[in-house]
Enzyme design. Structure first.
Site, short mmCIF file in Angstrom:
data_model
loop_
_atom_site.label_atom_id
_atom_site.label_comp_id
_atom_site.label_asym_id
_atom_site.label_seq_id
_atom_site.Cartn_x
_atom_site.Cartn_y
_atom_site.Cartn_z
N ASN A 50 0.83 -1.21 0.00
CA ASN A 50 0.00 0.00 0.00
C ASN A 50 0.86 1.26 0.00
OD1 ASN A 50 -2.61 1.12 -0.10
ND2 ASN A 50 -2.51 1.64 2.07
N SER A 51 2.01 1.17 -0.67
CA SER A 51 2.90 2.33 -0.78
C SER A 51 3.82 2.07 -1.97
CB SER A 51 3.71 2.52 0.50
OG SER A 51 4.40 1.33 0.81
N SER A 94 -5.73 2.28 17.38
CA SER A 94 -6.67 3.22 16.81
C SER A 94 -7.78 3.52 17.79
CB SER A 94 -7.25 2.58 15.54
OG SER A 94 -8.41 3.25 15.14
N TYR A 104 -11.45 -5.05 10.60
CA TYR A 104 -10.25 -4.22 10.79
C TYR A 104 -10.15 -3.79 12.26
CZ TYR A 104 -7.40 -0.04 11.16
OH TYR A 104 -6.48 0.88 11.59
N LYS A 159 -7.31 -4.58 15.53
CA LYS A 159 -6.61 -3.62 16.41
C LYS A 159 -6.86 -3.97 17.88
CE LYS A 159 -4.46 -1.62 13.38
NZ LYS A 159 -3.02 -1.65 13.33
N LEU A 176 -11.99 11.13 4.58
CA LEU A 176 -12.56 12.43 4.24
C LEU A 176 -11.57 13.35 3.52
CD1 LEU A 176 -14.95 14.39 4.45
CD2 LEU A 176 -14.07 15.08 6.69
P1 NAD Z 1 -0.50 2.70 5.18
O1 NAD Z 1 -1.27 1.65 4.45
O2 NAD Z 1 -0.25 3.98 4.49
O3 NAD Z 1 0.89 2.10 5.68
C1 NAD Z 1 1.06 0.75 5.99
C2 NAD Z 1 2.34 0.30 5.32
O4 NAD Z 1 2.56 -1.07 5.67
C3 NAD Z 1 2.27 0.37 3.81
O5 NAD Z 1 3.46 0.95 3.31
C4 NAD Z 1 2.18 -1.10 3.37
O6 NAD Z 1 2.80 -1.32 2.11
C5 NAD Z 1 2.90 -1.80 4.50
N1 NAD Z 1 2.48 -3.18 4.74
C6 NAD Z 1 1.24 -3.67 4.89
N2 NAD Z 1 1.27 -5.00 5.11
C7 NAD Z 1 2.58 -5.34 5.13
C8 NAD Z 1 3.28 -6.57 5.32
N3 NAD Z 1 2.63 -7.73 5.53
N4 NAD Z 1 4.62 -6.56 5.26
C9 NAD Z 1 5.30 -5.40 5.05
N5 NAD Z 1 4.71 -4.23 4.86
C10 NAD Z 1 3.35 -4.19 4.89
O7 NAD Z 1 -1.28 2.94 6.57
P2 NAD Z 1 -1.09 4.10 7.63
O8 NAD Z 1 -2.24 5.03 7.51
O9 NAD Z 1 0.28 4.63 7.58
O10 NAD Z 1 -1.32 3.28 8.96
C11 NAD Z 1 -0.24 2.74 9.69
C12 NAD Z 1 -0.78 1.99 10.90
O11 NAD Z 1 -1.59 2.86 11.69
C13 NAD Z 1 -1.67 0.80 10.54
O12 NAD Z 1 -1.41 -0.23 11.47
C14 NAD Z 1 -3.06 1.35 10.75
O13 NAD Z 1 -3.97 0.33 11.09
C15 NAD Z 1 -2.86 2.29 11.91
N6 NAD Z 1 -3.84 3.38 11.97
C16 NAD Z 1 -3.99 4.23 10.92
C17 NAD Z 1 -4.93 5.25 10.98
C18 NAD Z 1 -5.14 6.18 9.82
O14 NAD Z 1 -6.18 6.86 9.79
N7 NAD Z 1 -4.24 6.28 8.86
C19 NAD Z 1 -5.70 5.42 12.15
C20 NAD Z 1 -5.50 4.55 13.22
C21 NAD Z 1 -4.56 3.53 13.13
N1 UDP Z 2 -16.91 11.25 5.46
C1 UDP Z 2 -17.80 11.83 4.57
N2 UDP Z 2 -17.58 11.64 3.25
C2 UDP Z 2 -16.54 10.91 2.74
C3 UDP Z 2 -15.63 10.33 3.67
C4 UDP Z 2 -15.86 10.51 5.02
O1 UDP Z 2 -18.75 12.50 4.97
O2 UDP Z 2 -16.42 10.75 1.52
C5 UDP Z 2 -17.13 11.44 6.90
C6 UDP Z 2 -17.35 10.13 7.64
O3 UDP Z 2 -18.73 9.82 7.62
C7 UDP Z 2 -16.84 10.47 9.03
C8 UDP Z 2 -15.73 11.51 8.79
O4 UDP Z 2 -15.94 11.99 7.46
O5 UDP Z 2 -17.85 11.10 9.76
C9 UDP Z 2 -14.33 10.89 8.89
O6 UDP Z 2 -14.29 9.74 8.09
P1 UDP Z 2 -12.94 8.97 7.75
O7 UDP Z 2 -13.29 7.81 6.88
O8 UDP Z 2 -11.93 9.94 7.23
O9 UDP Z 2 -12.42 8.50 9.18
P2 UDP Z 2 -13.07 7.52 10.27
O10 UDP Z 2 -13.36 8.39 11.44
O11 UDP Z 2 -14.28 6.89 9.67
O12 UDP Z 2 -11.98 6.54 10.54
#
Ligand code: NAD
Ligand code: UDP
Length: 338
Positions: A37-38, A126, A151, A155, A202
Site C-alpha cells: 500500500n505504498s 486506533s 479491521y 486492532k 474524508l
Molecule cells: P498505510 O497503508 O499507508 O501504511 C502501511 C504500510 O505497511 C504500507 O506501506 C504497506 O505497504 C505496508 N504493509 C502492509 N502490510 C505489510 C506486510 N505484511 N509486510 C510489510 N509491509 C506491509 O497505513 P497508515 O495510515 O500509515 O497506517 C499505519 C498503521 O496505523 C496501521 O497499522 C493502521 O492500522 C494504523 N492506523 C492508521 C490510521 C489512519 O487513519 N491512517 C488510524 C489509526 C490507526
Molecule cells: N466522510 C464523509 N464523506 C466521505 C468520507 C468521510 O462525509 O467521503 C465522513 C465520515 O462519515 C466520518 C468523517 O468523514 O464522519 C471521517 O471519516 P474517515 O473515513 O476519514 O475516518 P473515520 O473516522 O471513519 O476513521
C-alpha cells in the site's frame, strides 16, 4: 550511541512521516515494507527530505526469515509496528486477509523479537477500539467496545495479545498508540497520504474533489446529534502523530522491564465534516462541490481524545492546527497529481 529502530510499514502514510522524525531526533530507522500500500519512490522522497541514505528492506512482515536477516544484521533496539491493512470496507468483504496480515503479522513479529531478544515495541492502534463511546470525550480507561469491523477487531485483538503477554510476565515494554484521525502531509509536500483507488477517508476525498478527480464529495449523514448534524472527529496532523512515536521510544527506555501503556494520540478537539469543508475552502480559496448523502454504515457520530495521558507520560501534545493539516494535504495532493 545511535539507536536502531525497525519500522515495519515505514513507507506508508504514518510510517514515512515517522521515519523523518526519527532521523531528525538522531535515531537510525530501518524500514521494512512490502509496498502493498505504498511505493518504493517514498524512500527516495525520504532521502530528499532528510538528506540521508535510508536503510530499506523490501519484505513481508509475515516472513520470519526477513526478521532473522534484519535482526542479525542490525542490533535493533526497538520496533515500531505500522504494517497492517487498514481499509474498513475491504475488511468486511475479506476478514481473513485482515486476520492474516494484521494478527498473524503481529505474531510473526513477536516471535522474531523473542528469538532475537528485542523487547521494546510501539504498536499502531486506533480510536476504533472505543467503538461508539458512551462519553464522546474518551480517555484510555474508557471501555473498549465490540469493534464495528474486522479491521477494528484486529486492532483490539492486537492490543489484547500484547496486554496478555505482558500481564503473564513476558519481559516486554510496549506502548499502544491509539491514533484518532491522522490527516495532512509533510510541509515539504514530498510525502503524504496516497490512497489506492477511490479514497475512503474524508481529507483525500476532499482534495481529490477539489482537483476534479472526483465529481462531488458526499457528506455522510446530516441528522446526527452533533453541533451541525454531521459527524465529529479528532483530526490530527500526521507530523504530530509521527512525533508521538519518538516520545514513545523515550518512554520505553525509561520504563520497567515488563509494562504496557495505551495512550491516545489526538488533539482533544472535535471538528465536524461541515467545519472541515469550511476550513478547506477558507484555507485554499477553492469552492468544494459537495452534497448531503445518507449515513455511512458503522460511522460513530462523535468521538475525540482526552489527550492528558500523552502530555503527562510522553510530554507530547499536538502542535499543528487542523487548518495547517488541511493546507498541507492540499499542497501534497496538488503536487502528487501533477
Ligand atoms: P498505510 O497503508 O499507508 O501504511 C502501511 C504500510 O505497511 C504500507 O506501506 C504497506 O505497504 C505496508 N504493509 C502492509 N502490510 C505489510 C506486510 N505484511 N509486510 C510489510 N509491509 C506491509 O497505513 P497508515 O495510515 O500509515 O497506517 C499505519 C498503521 O496505523 C496501521 O497499522 C493502521 O492500522 C494504523 N492506523 C492508521 C490510521 C489512519 O487513519 N491512517 C488510524 C489509526 C490507526
Ligand atoms: N466522510 C464523509 N464523506 C466521505 C468520507 C468521510 O462525509 O467521503 C465522513 C465520515 O462519515 C466520518 C468523517 O468523514 O464522519 C471521517 O471519516 P474517515 O473515513 O476519514 O475516518 P473515520 O473516522 O471513519 O476513521
Amino acid at each position: 550511541m545511535t539507536k536502531n529502530i525497525l519500522v515495519t510499514g515505514g513507507a506508508g502514510y504514518i510510517g514515512s512521516h515517522t521515519v523523518v522524525e526519527l532521523i531528525q531526533h538522531g535515531f537510525n530507522p530501518i524500514v521494512l515494507d512490502n509496498f502493498s500500500n505504498s511505493r518504493p519512490s517514498v524512500i527516495d522522497s525520504l532521502e530528499e527530505i532528510t538528506q540521508q541514505k535510508i536503510i530499506s528492506v523490501t519484505g513481508d512482515c509475515r516472513d520470519a526469515a526477513v526478521y532473522d536477516l534484519i535482526f542479525s544484521k542490525y542490533k535493533i533496539d526497538a520496533v515500531i509496528h505500522f504494517a497492517a491493512d487498514k481499509a474498513v470496507g475491504e475488511s468486511v468483504q475479506n476478514p481473513l486477509k485482515y486476520f492474516d496480515n494484521n494478527l498473524n503479522g503481529l505474531m510473526v513479529l513477536l516471535a522474531a523479537m523473542e528469538r532475537h531478544d528485542v523487547k521494546h515495541l510501539v504498536f499502531s492502534s486506533s480510536c476504533t477500539v472505543y467503538g461508539n463511546p458512551d462519553n464522546v470525550y474518551v480517555d484510555e480507561n474508557s471501555p473498549l467496545k465490540s469493534p464495528e469491523s474486522p479491521y477494528g477487531f484486529t486492532k483490539l485483538v492486537g492490543e489484547q495479545m500484547l496486554d496478555n503477554m505482558v500481564r503473564h510476565g513476558k519481559k516486554m515494554r510496549v506502548v499502544l498508540l491509539r491514533y484518532f484521525n491522522p490527516i495532512g502531509a509533510h510541509p515539504s509536500a514530498l510525502i503524504g497520504e496516497r490512497p489506492q483507488g477511490i479514497p475512503n477517508n474524508l481529507l483525500p476525498y476532499i482534495t481529490q474533489t477539489a482537483l476534479g478527480i472526483r465529481a462531488e464529495l458526499s457528506v455522510f449523514g446530516n441528522d446526527y446529534d452533533t453541533i451541525d448534524g454531521t459527524c465529529v472527529r479528532d483530526y490530527i496532523h500526521v507530523c504530530d502523530v509521527a512525533d508521538a512515536h519518538v516520545s514513545a521510544l523515550t518512554l520505553l527506555s525509561a520504563s520497567p522491564d515488563s509494562c504496557i501503556e495505551a495512550i491516545n494520540i489526538g488533539t482533544g478537539k472535535g471538528t465536524s465534516v461541515l467545519e472541515i469543508i469550511r476550513i478547506f475552502e477558507r484555507e485554499t480559496g477553492v469552492s468544494l462541490n459537495w452534497k448531503f448523502a445518507p449515513r455511512r454504515e458503522g460511522d460513530v457520530p462523535e468521538i475525540y481524545a482526552k489527550a492528558d495521558k500523552a502530555l503527562h507520560t510522553l510530554n507530547w501534545k499536538a502542535t499543528y492546527s487542523v487548518s495547517d493539516a488541511v493546507k498541507h494535504a492540499w499542497e501534497w495532493e496538488k503536487k502528487t497529481q501533477n
